[in-house]
Scaffold this motif. Sequence first.
Motif, PDB file in Angstrom:
ATOM      1  N   LEU A  90      90.701 -37.617  27.184  1.00  0.00           N
ATOM      2  CA  LEU A  90      90.024 -38.568  28.064  1.00  0.00           C
ATOM      3  C   LEU A  90      90.357 -38.276  29.521  1.00  0.00           C
ATOM      4  O   LEU A  90      89.476 -38.323  30.393  1.00  0.00           O
ATOM      5  N   VAL A  91      91.632 -37.973  29.807  1.00  0.00           N
ATOM      6  CA  VAL A  91      92.015 -37.743  31.204  1.00  0.00           C
ATOM      7  C   VAL A  91      91.412 -36.442  31.729  1.00  0.00           C
ATOM      8  O   VAL A  91      91.199 -36.287  32.941  1.00  0.00           O
ATOM      9  N   MET A  92      91.096 -35.498  30.834  1.00  0.00           N
ATOM     10  CA  MET A  92      90.469 -34.243  31.266  1.00  0.00           C
ATOM     11  C   MET A  92      88.947 -34.295  31.209  1.00  0.00           C
ATOM     12  O   MET A  92      88.290 -33.299  31.530  1.00  0.00           O
ATOM     13  N   LEU A  93      88.379 -35.432  30.820  1.00  0.00           N
ATOM     14  CA  LEU A  93      86.920 -35.555  30.739  1.00  0.00           C
ATOM     15  C   LEU A  93      86.213 -35.165  32.041  1.00  0.00           C
ATOM     16  O   LEU A  93      85.191 -34.458  32.000  1.00  0.00           O
ATOM     17  N   PRO A  94      86.698 -35.594  33.225  1.00  0.00           N
ATOM     18  CA  PRO A  94      86.029 -35.143  34.455  1.00  0.00           C
ATOM     19  C   PRO A  94      86.008 -33.620  34.598  1.00  0.00           C
ATOM     20  O   PRO A  94      85.062 -33.062  35.174  1.00  0.00           O
ATOM     21  N   MET A  95      87.003 -32.939  34.071  1.00  0.00           N
ATOM     22  CA  MET A  95      87.016 -31.480  34.123  1.00  0.00           C
ATOM     23  C   MET A  95      85.935 -30.907  33.211  1.00  0.00           C
ATOM     24  O   MET A  95      85.241 -29.951  33.584  1.00  0.00           O
ATOM     25  N   PHE A  96      85.793 -31.484  32.002  1.00  0.00           N
ATOM     26  CA  PHE A  96      84.750 -30.999  31.095  1.00  0.00           C
ATOM     27  C   PHE A  96      83.375 -31.102  31.751  1.00  0.00           C
ATOM     28  O   PHE A  96      82.563 -30.182  31.668  1.00  0.00           O
ATOM     29  N   VAL A  97      83.135 -32.239  32.394  1.00  0.00           N
ATOM     30  CA  VAL A  97      81.841 -32.453  33.043  1.00  0.00           C
ATOM     31  C   VAL A  97      81.650 -31.467  34.199  1.00  0.00           C
ATOM     32  O   VAL A  97      80.562 -30.916  34.396  1.00  0.00           O
ATOM     33  N   ALA A  98      82.731 -31.226  34.955  1.00  0.00           N
ATOM     34  CA  ALA A  98      82.633 -30.283  36.081  1.00  0.00           C
ATOM     35  C   ALA A  98      82.378 -28.859  35.589  1.00  0.00           C
ATOM     36  O   ALA A  98      81.629 -28.111  36.213  1.00  0.00           O
ATOM     37  N   PHE A  99      82.998 -28.471  34.462  1.00  0.00           N
ATOM     38  CA  PHE A  99      82.746 -27.139  33.910  1.00  0.00           C
ATOM     39  C   PHE A  99      81.313 -27.028  33.390  1.00  0.00           C
ATOM     40  O   PHE A  99      80.697 -25.963  33.468  1.00  0.00           O
ATOM     41  N   LEU A 100      80.809 -28.143  32.855  1.00  0.00           N
ATOM     42  CA  LEU A 100      79.455 -28.143  32.298  1.00  0.00           C
ATOM     43  C   LEU A 100      78.400 -28.118  33.395  1.00  0.00           C
ATOM     44  O   LEU A 100      77.357 -27.462  33.264  1.00  0.00           O
ATOM     45  N   PHE A 101      78.672 -28.839  34.488  1.00  0.00           N
ATOM     46  CA  PHE A 101      77.735 -28.899  35.625  1.00  0.00           C
ATOM     47  C   PHE A 101      78.474 -28.466  36.895  1.00  0.00           C
ATOM     48  O   PHE A 101      78.872 -29.316  37.707  1.00  0.00           O
ATOM     49  N   PRO A 102      78.689 -27.171  37.084  1.00  0.00           N
ATOM     50  CA  PRO A 102      79.518 -26.700  38.204  1.00  0.00           C
ATOM     51  C   PRO A 102      78.962 -27.034  39.584  1.00  0.00           C
ATOM     52  O   PRO A 102      79.725 -27.072  40.560  1.00  0.00           O
ATOM     53  N   ASP A 103      77.658 -27.287  39.693  1.00  0.00           N
ATOM     54  CA  ASP A 103      77.067 -27.593  40.994  1.00  0.00           C
ATOM     55  C   ASP A 103      77.080 -29.085  41.312  1.00  0.00           C
ATOM     56  O   ASP A 103      76.706 -29.482  42.426  1.00  0.00           O
ATOM     57  N   MET A 104      77.500 -29.886  40.348  1.00  0.00           N
ATOM     58  CA  MET A 104      77.514 -31.335  40.570  1.00  0.00           C
ATOM     59  C   MET A 104      78.735 -31.726  41.399  1.00  0.00           C
ATOM     60  O   MET A 104      79.837 -31.212  41.171  1.00  0.00           O
ATOM     61  N   PRO A 105      78.580 -32.620  42.377  1.00  0.00           N
ATOM     62  CA  PRO A 105      79.736 -33.041  43.187  1.00  0.00           C
ATOM     63  C   PRO A 105      80.808 -33.696  42.305  1.00  0.00           C
ATOM     64  O   PRO A 105      80.500 -34.392  41.340  1.00  0.00           O
ATOM     65  N   ARG A 106      82.056 -33.458  42.647  1.00  0.00           N
ATOM     66  CA  ARG A 106      83.145 -34.066  41.909  1.00  0.00           C
ATOM     67  C   ARG A 106      83.274 -35.546  42.269  1.00  0.00           C
ATOM     68  O   ARG A 106      82.792 -35.999  43.310  1.00  0.00           O
ATOM     69  N   LEU A 107      83.969 -36.271  41.409  1.00  0.00           N
ATOM     70  CA  LEU A 107      84.273 -37.657  41.703  1.00  0.00           C
ATOM     71  C   LEU A 107      85.144 -37.742  42.954  1.00  0.00           C
ATOM     72  O   LEU A 107      85.966 -36.846  43.202  1.00  0.00           O
ATOM     73  N   PRO A 108      84.995 -38.780  43.758  1.00  0.00           N
ATOM     74  CA  PRO A 108      85.928 -38.973  44.878  1.00  0.00           C
ATOM     75  C   PRO A 108      87.359 -39.008  44.351  1.00  0.00           C
ATOM     76  O   PRO A 108      87.627 -39.512  43.262  1.00  0.00           O
ATOM     77  N   VAL A 109      88.280 -38.464  45.122  1.00  0.00           N
ATOM     78  CA  VAL A 109      89.654 -38.328  44.648  1.00  0.00           C
ATOM     79  C   VAL A 109      90.266 -39.690  44.325  1.00  0.00           C
ATOM     80  O   VAL A 109      91.074 -39.817  43.393  1.00  0.00           O
ATOM     81  N   GLU A 110      89.860 -40.731  45.086  1.00  0.00           N
ATOM     82  CA  GLU A 110      90.396 -42.061  44.806  1.00  0.00           C
ATOM     83  C   GLU A 110      89.942 -42.570  43.440  1.00  0.00           C
ATOM     84  O   GLU A 110      90.723 -43.176  42.701  1.00  0.00           O
ATOM     85  N   VAL A 111      88.687 -42.294  43.109  1.00  0.00           N
ATOM     86  CA  VAL A 111      88.155 -42.712  41.806  1.00  0.00           C
ATOM     87  C   VAL A 111      88.845 -41.943  40.688  1.00  0.00           C
ATOM     88  O   VAL A 111      89.221 -42.512  39.655  1.00  0.00           O
TER      89      VAL A 111
END
Length: 250
Positions: free
Chosen positions: A150-171
């Motif tokens: 679950l904690v690595m889920l944002p990484m999975f999404v970023a690897f899947l959609f490399p051009d998509m902006p990342r979540l704000p660091v605070e979020v």
Amino acid sequence: MRDDVPGQKGDLQLVQLLPNLMTIAAICAGLTAIRFGFQSDFERAVRLILLAAVLDGLDGRLARMLKSESKIGAELDSLADFLNFGVAPALIVHVWALQHWRGAGWIAVLVYAICCVLRLARFNVTSKDADDTADKSFFVGVPSPAGAFLVMLPMFVAFLFPDMPRLPVEVLAGYVVAVGLLMISNIPTYSFKKIAVSRRDAKFVVVGFVLLIAALLTYLWATLALLSIGYAATVIWALRPGKTPKRGQG
């Protein structure tokens, strides 16, 4: 293994060492994942966490099959879980996205890791004093392997959609803390180990497992993302009003 029994003599069959060797291999995978994380090879690091999770799921079952359970094996397994699902994912996420947010990102990592070790300590204590009347279909809180993915889920999404902006660091930092708190919460989470199927339907489970392995090998990041989102949905589903069970250990 019986290496924790004082005074016991006799030869130990090599095959009885396999469960502990698998646990040590999982520890090696977790440590190497941290190394690749610091080298910014994040995809390889996540793959190694996945390998550690597979080994973690197999070592205990193999020990029971071989009748080679031991206190040392249990302690090794708990230490491996903390490294592989508490320390390694948090450090990898920190290097991936949180390291430039001064100390706040590191605080989020510390909270997650401490929650994981508390989760494992609670499991170790409660498993020795299990309540036979508890519903064994549920854990208390999110198990540490599920928390890691679950904690690595944002990484999975970023690897899947490399051009998509990342979540704000605070979020992202808040999300890491939230996953940690889920691990030490009292919410019921499904224990899929206790799911039973009829012999008639076993063939469909086998086919489904084959499809899952094929999906992981072919579409790794999409499959991990969907599995993580699906697990999060089961946590929400278990919280339905009036459906809260008497929770089992874990």
